[in-house]
Design an enzyme around this catalytic site. Sequence first.
Site, PDB file in Angstrom:
ATOM      1  N   GLU A   1     -12.228 -31.671  18.859  1.00 36.50           N
ATOM      2  CA  GLU A   1     -13.257 -30.633  19.010  1.00 36.50           C
ATOM      3  C   GLU A   1     -13.725 -30.348  20.432  1.00 36.50           C
ATOM      4  OE1 GLU A   1     -16.435 -31.312  16.189  1.00 36.50           O
ATOM      5  OE2 GLU A   1     -15.214 -30.560  14.544  1.00 36.50           O
TER       6      GLU A   1
HETATM    7  C1  BMA Z   1     -16.575 -33.223  12.793  1.00 37.96           C
HETATM    8  C2  BMA Z   1     -15.949 -34.501  13.215  1.00 37.96           C
HETATM    9  C3  BMA Z   1     -16.926 -35.579  13.532  1.00 37.96           C
HETATM   10  C4  BMA Z   1     -18.174 -35.488  12.742  1.00 37.96           C
HETATM   11  C5  BMA Z   1     -18.020 -34.588  11.555  1.00 37.96           C
HETATM   12  C6  BMA Z   1     -19.272 -34.419  10.767  1.00 37.96           C
HETATM   13  O1  BMA Z   1     -16.922 -32.421  13.834  1.00 37.96           O
HETATM   14  O2  BMA Z   1     -15.028 -34.268  14.221  1.00 37.96           O
HETATM   15  O3  BMA Z   1     -17.179 -35.617  14.904  1.00 37.96           O
HETATM   16  O4  BMA Z   1     -18.560 -36.739  12.349  1.00 37.96           O
HETATM   17  O5  BMA Z   1     -17.623 -33.341  11.968  1.00 37.96           O
HETATM   18  O6  BMA Z   1     -20.280 -33.769  11.469  1.00 37.96           O
END
Ligand code: BMA
Length: 841
Positions: A453
């Site tokens: 991300e």
């Molecule tokens: C995504 C993942 C994690 C996170 C999850 C829940 O963005 O990549 O970083 O724990 O969502 O928010």
Amino acid sequence: MNFTGRMNIFAAALISLASCFAHRADAAGVQILSLNGPWQVALTGGNEWLPAKVPGCIHTDLLAAGRISDPFYRDNERTIQWVGETNWTYRRAFEVSAADLAHDRVLLRCEGLDTLATVRVNGRELARTDNMFRTWEFDVKPVLKTGTNAIEISFESVLPYIQKCNAERTLPEWAGPHEPKGRAWVRKEPCNFGWDWGPVFITCGIWKNIELVAFDEARLADVAVLQDHSGKKGVKLAVQIAVETTHSSALQALVTVTQDRQPVAQSTVNLVDGKAAADLMVAHPQLWWPAGMGKQPLYEVRVDLLNANHEVLDSSVKRIGLRTIELLPADQTHSIRFAVNGVPFFAKGANWIPSDPFASRVTPEKLRRYVADAVAVNMNTLRFWGGGYYEEDALYDACDEMGVLVWADCKFACSSYPAFDDKFMENVRQEIRDNVRRLRHHPSIAVWCGNNEISLLTKPEWSAESMGKADYDKLFSGLIGGEIKALAPQALYVPGSPEVGDLHFWQVWHGGKSFDAYRTLNGFMSEFGFQSFPEPKTVDSYTTNEDRTSLHTPIMDWHQRSAGNGNKKISDMMERYFQPAKDFDSALWLSQILQGYGIKTGAEFWRQNMPQSMGCIYWQYNDCWPVASWSSVDYYGRRKALHYMARRFYAPVLVSGLEDTTNQSVAIYVTSDLLKSSPGRLTWEVTDPKGASLTRGTEKLKLPAQTSRCAKQLDLRELAEKHGASNLLVWLKMEVRGQPASENLVTLVYPKELALADPGLKPAIRKTQDGFRVTLTAKSPALWTWLTLKNADAGFSDNFVHLRPGSPVEIVVKPSHPMTDAEFASALQVHSLFDTYNPSR
Ligand code: BMA
């Protein structure tokens, strides 16, 4: 007391630790002295030495010594933050003989030091390290002596370091309110600093093997295996070998390929300038396939390094699978998709996070169980998410053996990283080299991925909120992409997720939309999820009675880390879909049913829309502590409702419905992941909530291979007008070649609107060889029926099943400890949705 003074007591206390070099099991030349086992630990500068265990970490050592209490209980986490703020020193003694020291080279090899470490041997500083993901080797021959030697490794708390760096230049990041800022300055497991499902435990210690390595003449430095599937005669293997020599001598490498211990191919090559390449042909190759598409035959490639006398100096064994892999680009009718051996397929799975904040507690058996549990629910893919640590060989081994493809993130997540700092970049380069060399032979690795991300926090220029694009590219495309290309030229690489046509869809959990929002898009879903609570046994493990008076007590909130009041998000969504739970335990279970219901909505929709969607990897598979989270298996390995439901929505053949509540119709989809076209029979039946049949039908169908289509449109307007939409249950069933393949239930209204009657569930119990067979019957439909055992854990062959009168369901229960018939009968509890809200039950 000076170091030498302390040494005397120390040496006496550790006399039992004295060890001698042992030959590596599979090699004559290289000798290994393991320094794993009992060590001692003290506050740096202090003199109270506690017993310690290596591999391990400070938290597990203090726990074993009774110096901290259970870090997971209530909010104990809060009271032990001092551990991560403190500097600690580990030490031990070891014996070395004159013969040991006579070897050409003697190295100290540390496979994992967490993180800012100073290594001293016999009082001499050898090195300072700053990356928990690297393997470090130091020449110790000049500092070792015959007899007792002392090793001491001091760990400096990373907190002052990252605070200082971040004060000079703040790195934009996403971090929760009580997570320390600036984690990206140090190469340490990102979620050690807390996450939106994880506690803050800033560990330190010797978290992987530590050993002395001694050798003469030469040792293997690197072995890589490339595969060429283009020829007609078989699969050609190119084995690339590099050695490290202590003086120049004539060396050869004997390369042997075996399958099930039977030789398949062999070749001997001469080393020139420390390098060699051997070509071997595997005739009649047996290809490796993901689970559900074929078998997982594995071959061993063994390299023996020989000197001029034909003595084996060193050996290496890599277990490989013969397969090709591609990531095909999206086009007008397809999302991105993986193809193994030229066959594209729908990726079904979940996201993996570290399964413990204290990595050394995770046993290979535990990892194997997780992978087996993934395959048991028809998964073929796991994404190893980027905020943890580079996963253990044992986890990859299990994935190789069971056919689980891995989307392997490098460990960078949700922060900007200092790609402008040359020292940082060089450190990352070495980390990538170490881990890619360690892991690249695993057939389970589908794709390497630079990060999680970070593209979402990247803009053309650096700012208070963003990482600059040029630095992003420099780190993730240039450096990491470049290293992976060089070290694993046949591997797939993507700089980040979501970035290559995969999607992270968070508008339901983080955006408050209903589950229907999943039905608004198609693609390769690499993240989407909804939280639930763990089951009562797990919640009991971290709470007192008073903590369990509501879902929103301070301790229930402490074990919930998602921004924006996660527990309220769960209870708000429960209210949207279900009748209010009658008590605390029912609310925990209902949250699991809700989660499963939500994820099923998405997963079935994306499977219905294959090939416009070709992947469904939900967030998240596992937990690292007992907590409310997106997981489908909790910290103790207990399956949540979602996990049982995953087996059904990921089934190779799926029958599912897409309801249209406005036009009161249901589109019935039949989705097949089978590689061959198959004959099948579709049956549908509409009943009222008491189970009375209102209409039914059946149709023979041909299921084309790897296809999804709408097989039938059910118009329910008349029935809805007559009985009311909330009185209609649409039961679907698909048989393939006469065998049940998939069953489903569709409604036109939310579950809370269904007028369910008391199902009068009855279990009949029969003892089997290793458990009990429970046959459940119901007088009227029982939705999400599940079994539990009072005061005991058990494996259940299925759970959270829908029952209808006249269609008994059998569940095999294997209690975690032996039980008599009478004990089992009194421990067995049967529940269904009706019980969660009906106060008299
Ligand atoms: C995504 C993942 C994690 C996170 C999850 C829940 O963005 O990549 O970083 O724990 O969502 O928010």
